[in-house]
Design an enzyme around this catalytic site. Structure first.
Site, PDB file in Angstrom:
ATOM      1  N   GLU A 177       1.037  -1.256   0.043  1.00  0.00           N
ATOM      2  CA  GLU A 177      -0.058  -0.213  -0.014  1.00  0.00           C
ATOM      3  C   GLU A 177       0.179   1.481   0.125  1.00  0.00           C
ATOM      4  O   GLU A 177       0.669   2.336  -0.764  1.00  0.00           O
ATOM      5  CB  GLU A 177      -0.452   0.235   1.088  1.00  0.00           C
ATOM      6  CG  GLU A 177      -1.804  -1.008   1.322  1.00  0.00           C
ATOM      7  CD  GLU A 177      -2.893  -0.602  -0.270  1.00  0.00           C
ATOM      8  OE1 GLU A 177      -2.713   0.198  -0.686  1.00  0.00           O
ATOM      9  OE2 GLU A 177      -3.678  -1.934  -0.533  1.00  0.00           O
ATOM     10  N   HIS A 179       2.238   1.394  -3.102  1.00  0.00           N
ATOM     11  CA  HIS A 179       1.401   3.053  -4.368  1.00  0.00           C
ATOM     12  C   HIS A 179       1.716   4.457  -3.231  1.00  0.00           C
ATOM     13  O   HIS A 179       1.186   5.039  -4.905  1.00  0.00           O
ATOM     14  CB  HIS A 179      -0.150   2.926  -4.063  1.00  0.00           C
ATOM     15  CG  HIS A 179      -0.583   0.969  -4.197  1.00  0.00           C
ATOM     16  ND1 HIS A 179      -0.317   1.217  -5.562  1.00  0.00           N
ATOM     17  CD2 HIS A 179      -1.091   0.307  -3.402  1.00  0.00           C
ATOM     18  CE1 HIS A 179      -1.131  -0.675  -5.912  1.00  0.00           C
ATOM     19  NE2 HIS A 179      -1.245  -1.028  -5.751  1.00  0.00           N
TER      20      HIS A 179
HETATM   21 ZN    ZN Z   1      -2.273  -2.716  -4.417  1.00  0.00          ZN
END
Ligand code: ZN
Ligand code: ADP
Length: 638
Positions: A441, A444
Site C-alpha cells: 500500500e 502505491h
Molecule cells: Zn495494490
C-alpha cells in the site's frame, strides 16, 4: 427502417386484442352455467320420488293416475293415493321419458283415460329457453366483471383479467418536487419544458407546436431517474403512473400487450398525467437481435409503439422512460414523435454529491462536527442511491451506539461500509503478510506522492475489508477532471503498479494481492492504445468500441487479429515501462518507503497529511499537499 417490422404504424393490421381476457371470462361463465343447471336439476329431482317407467305404466294401467306432467326428458305424475293426502304431504313421482316418445299422443291417450295433464313442454321450445337463459346469464356476468374491473382501475391499482398482476402504480400526487432531486441541473432544465406544457398545453397548441410525447432518461442505476420522473409529476401537479418494463413481459403471449393498452387507457382517463416506464429495455430491446426472437416481447413493443403514436399529446399525456442501455433499444422507439428526447442523468459531481447529502440529511439530526463536504469529497463515483444509503447507515449506526445525533464518524464508517465493504477486523494476517500488505500500500501511495503530476493520497489503511481488499489507498485529485493527458495516465499506471513494485523491491517476491492492480493497469493501458490513440505504433486508430456505455463500459475489440496482437504488444510495453519506473522511484526512496511502512504497520491507518509529513521531511522540494480537493477513491486490492 428495417422491413419485417410487424405492427408498425404503417401496417394496417390491428395489434392483437387481449383475446385471453375474454376467453377466460367465457370459460368461467360456462363452468358457472353448467354448475347452475346441475344444481337446479338435483334440486328438482329431490322433490320427487324416483320410479321406473314400468311403475308408471303399471300405475296408469291400474287407473291409479291422478295428474301427469310431461316434460322434455321426464314424466312427473301423482297417484290417486297421494292426491288424496293433504297438499303439504303430497309427493309426486317422476320417471324418465323414453327418447322418441310421441308426447302428444301420450297426452291425448291420458286425457281420454280421464287423467289431468297439467303441462306439455315441447322439446324445441325448452331448448330455446335454455339457450336464452344461458345467454342472459353470460351477458350478466360480463357486465358485472366490467364494473368490477373499472372500479378497481379507478382506485389506483389495476385488477381483473389480464391486469391482475400488473404492477401499475398510480399516485395522484407524488409529493416529490425538484427540490428533492439534488444536482442534475441539465436534466431538470430539459424536463422544465414538459412541466410547462402539462401546466398550460394551450400555450403550445396555439402556436401549432407539437408537444413532446416522450423523453428517455438515460443513466446508470441509482442516479435518480425514477426520482426525476416523480418530480416532474409533482412539479406539474399531475398524477403519476409507474410501471416497470419487466412487468410487461409475461409468460402468456398477449398479456403484455393488453397491459400496455390498459395502462394508456387508465392514463387517458386522468390526463394530464405522466406515465413512467422503468427499465424500458426489457420491452424495448431491438427486435432484430441475434439472440432469437421473443414474440411476447415483440407484441408488447408493437402495442407500446401504437399506443404512443395513438395518443393525442395535446390532451397532456407525457410518457417518460428510463434505461441504462439506450444502445440496445429498438430504433422504432427512438424515432421522432416517440422517445426522441434523450435526457442524460449523470453520476453526480462533487457539488451534486454534496447537494444529495444535504437533501438526505434534511430530516436527520446531525452533530456539530459533521462536515458533509468531506464526505462528498470521499465519495467520487457514488450515485444518489449510494449516498442515500450511506446517510441511512450512518443514522442506524448512531442509534446502535445510543447517540442522539449522527456524527462525522458515523458517516465515515458507513461510507466504508457502503463503498468499501464493512471493516473486517478479525481477518488474521500473519506478520509477514501484514508487512507485505503495508509495503504494497505504501508503494502505491509513495509513487503517487512523489510523482509531480499525481494526486495526493488521502488515506492508507491495512485494515481488511469484506470487499476482499486487504488494504487500500485513497487518492484525492486536486479538482474534478474530465480530461486526462497521456502523461497523467502514465503516472496513474505507475501508481497502480507501485504496489507490486514495492513487493519486488523490498522482499523480492510477487503476491496474488496485486491481481486487481494489474487488471486495472492493463485495462487502462489497453484503453490508451485502443481508444485514446496514445500507442506509439498504432497511433490514431480505434481498435475497440464501447458497447454498454452506461453499464460496465466494456469495450470490445474490433480489428484484425494481427492488429490485436500488435495492440497486446503495445500494452505490454506501456506496462513494462510503468513498472520499471515505479521500481526505480521506490529504489531511489527506499529509506522513505521503509519508514512509512513501519509507521503504517503500527498505526494500521494513516492519513494523507501524515504521509506527506514524511515525504516533505525527506524531500523539501516537494510542495505541500493542497486541501479542498475532490476525492477520487482508488481502493486498491491487497
Ligand atoms: Zn495494490
Ligand atoms: P434510478 O431510477 O435511476 O435507478 P432512483 O430514482 O430509483 O434511481 O433513485 C434511488 C434513490 O436514490 C432515490 O429514491 C433517492 O433517495 C436517491 N437519489 C438518487 N438520485 C438522487 C438525487 N439526485 N437527489 C436526491 N436523491 C437521489
Amino acid at each position: 427502417m428495417e422491413p419485417n417490422r410487424g405492427n408498425d404504424r404503417n401496417n394496417p393490421q390491428k395489434p392483437n386484442k387481449p383475446k385471453g381476457n375474454y376467453m377466460t371470462a367465457l370459460m368461467i361463465a360456462l363452468v358457472l352455467v353448467l354448475l347452475f343447471s346441475w344444481i337446479s336439476n338435483a334440486i328438482k329431482s329431490s322433490q320427487y320420488n324416483q320410479t321406473t317407467y314400468s311403475d308408471f305404466v303399471a300405475t296408469r294401467d291400474a287407473g291409479q293416475l291422478a295428474e301427469v306432467e310431461i316434460q322434455s326428458d321426464r314424466i312427473i305424475y301423482m297417484t290417486k293415493e297421494e292426491a288424496a293426502k293433504s297438499p303439504s304431504q303430497q309427493k309426486a313421482c317422476y320417471t324418465g321419458l323414453p327418447s322418441g316418445s310421441d308426447t302428444r299422443a301420450m297426452a291425448e291417450e291420458l286425457v281420454k283415460m280421464g287423467v289431468t295433464v297439467n303441462k306439455l313442454i315441447v322439446e324445441d321450445n325448452s331448448m330455446i329457453m335454455m339457450i336464452l337463459s344461458y345467454v342472459i346469464m353470460i351477458g350478466g356476468l360480463f357486465l358485472v366483471m366490467n364494473l368490477v374491473t373499472r372500479r378497481m382501475g379507478s382506485e389506483g391499482m389495476m385488477g381483473g383479467f389480464g391486469k391482475s398482476k400488473a404492477k401499475v402504480f398510480m399516485e395522484k400526487q407524488t409529493g416529490v418536487t425538484f427540490k428533492d432531486v439534488a444536482g442534475q441541473d441539465e436534466a431538470k432544465e430539459s424536463l422544465q419544458e414538459i412541466i410547462d406544457f402539462l401546466h398550460n398545453p394551450q400555450k403550445y397548441t396555439a402556436i401549432g407546436a407539437k408537444l413532446p410525447k416522450g423523453a428517455l432518461l438515460v443513466g446508470s442505476p441509482g442516479t435518480g431517474k425514477t426520482l426525476l420522473a416523480k418530480a416532474v409529476a409533482g412539479e406539474a401537479d399531475v398524477p403519476f403512473f409507474y410501471i416497470s418494463g419487466s412487468d410487461f413481459v409475461e409468460m402468456f403471449v398477449g398479456m403484455g400487450a393488453s397491459r400496455v393498452r390498459d395502462l394508456f387507457q387508465q392514463a387517458a382517463k386522468v390526463a394530464p398525467c405522466i406515465i413512467f416506464i422503468d427499465e424500458i429495455d426489457a420491452v424495448g430491446r431491438s427486435r432484430d437481435n441475434r439472440l432469437g426472437s421473443n414474440s411476447e416481447q415483440e407484441q408488447t413493443l408493437n402495442q407500446l409503439l401504437s399506443e404512443i403514436d395513438g395518443f393525442d399529446s395535446s390532451k397532456g399525456i407525457v410518457c417518460l422512460a428510463a434505461t441504462n442501455r439506450p444502445e440496445i433499444l429498438d430504433k422504432a422507439l427512438l424515432r421522432p414523435g416517440r422517445f426522441d428526447r434523450r435526457i442524460i442523468v449523470d453520476r453526480p459531481n462533487l457539488q451534486g454529491r454534496l447537494d444529495t447529502l444535504k437533501v438526505h440529511t434534511r430530516k436527520i439530526r446531525l452533530a456539530e462536527d459533521v462536515d458533509l463536504r468531506k464526505i462528498a469529497q470521499a465519495t467520487a463515483g457514488a450515485v444518489g442511491a449510494d449516498l442515500a444509503n450511506l446517510v441511512n447507515e450512518a443514522a442506524l449506526r448512531a442509534v446502535r451506539n445510543g447517540r442522539q445525533a449522527v456524527n462525522q464518524e458515523d458517516l465515515l464508517v458507513s461510507f466504508e461500509t457502503v463503498i468499501a465493504g464493512t471493516e473486517k477486523k478479525n481477518t488474521v494476517l500473519t506478520d509477514m503478510e501484514k508487512r507485505l500488505v503495508a509495503y504494497h500500500e505504501v508503494g502505491h501511495a509513495l509513487v503517487a506522492a512523489l510523482e509531480k503530476h499525481s494526486q495526493p493520497v488521502s488515506k492508507i489503511t491495512i485494515v481488511p475489508h469484506t470487499s476482499g481488499a486487504l488494504g487500500y489507498t485513497m487518492q484525492m485529485p486536486e479538482e474534478e477532471k474530465f480530461l486526462s493527458t497521456a502523461e497523467e495516465l502514465r503516472t496513474e499506471l505507475r501508481t497502480l503498479v507501485g504496489g507490486r513494485a514495492a513487493e519486488q523491491v523490498v522482499f523480492g517476491v510477487q503476491t496474488t494481492g496485486a491481481a486487481n492492480d494489474i487488471q486495472r493497469a492493463t485495462a487502462l493501458a489497453r484503453n490508451m492504445v485502443t481508444q485514446y490513440g496514445m500507442g506509439s505504433n498504432l497511433g490514431l486508430m480505434t481498435t475497440a468500441s464501447v458497447q454498454n456505455q452506461y453499464l460496465d463500459g466494456q469495450a470490445y475489440m474490433d480489428c484484425a487479429q494481427s492488429t490485436a496482437a500488435q495492440v497486446d504488444q503495445e500494452v505490454k510495453e506501456i506496462l513494462d515501462s510503468a513498472y520499471a519506473d515505479a521500481k526505480r522511484i521506490l529504489t531511489e526512496n527506499r529509506s522513505l518507503l521503509d519508514e512509512i511502512s513501519e509507521f503504517l504497520l503500527v498505526k494500521e491507518t494513516i492519513t494523507g497529511d501524515e504521509l506527506m509529513a514524511y515525504v516533505n521531511a525527506d524531500n523539501q522540494a516537494l510542495p505541500a499537499p493542497q486541501d479542498e480537493p475532490d476525492t477520487q477513491e482508488e481502493p486498491t486490492a491487497e
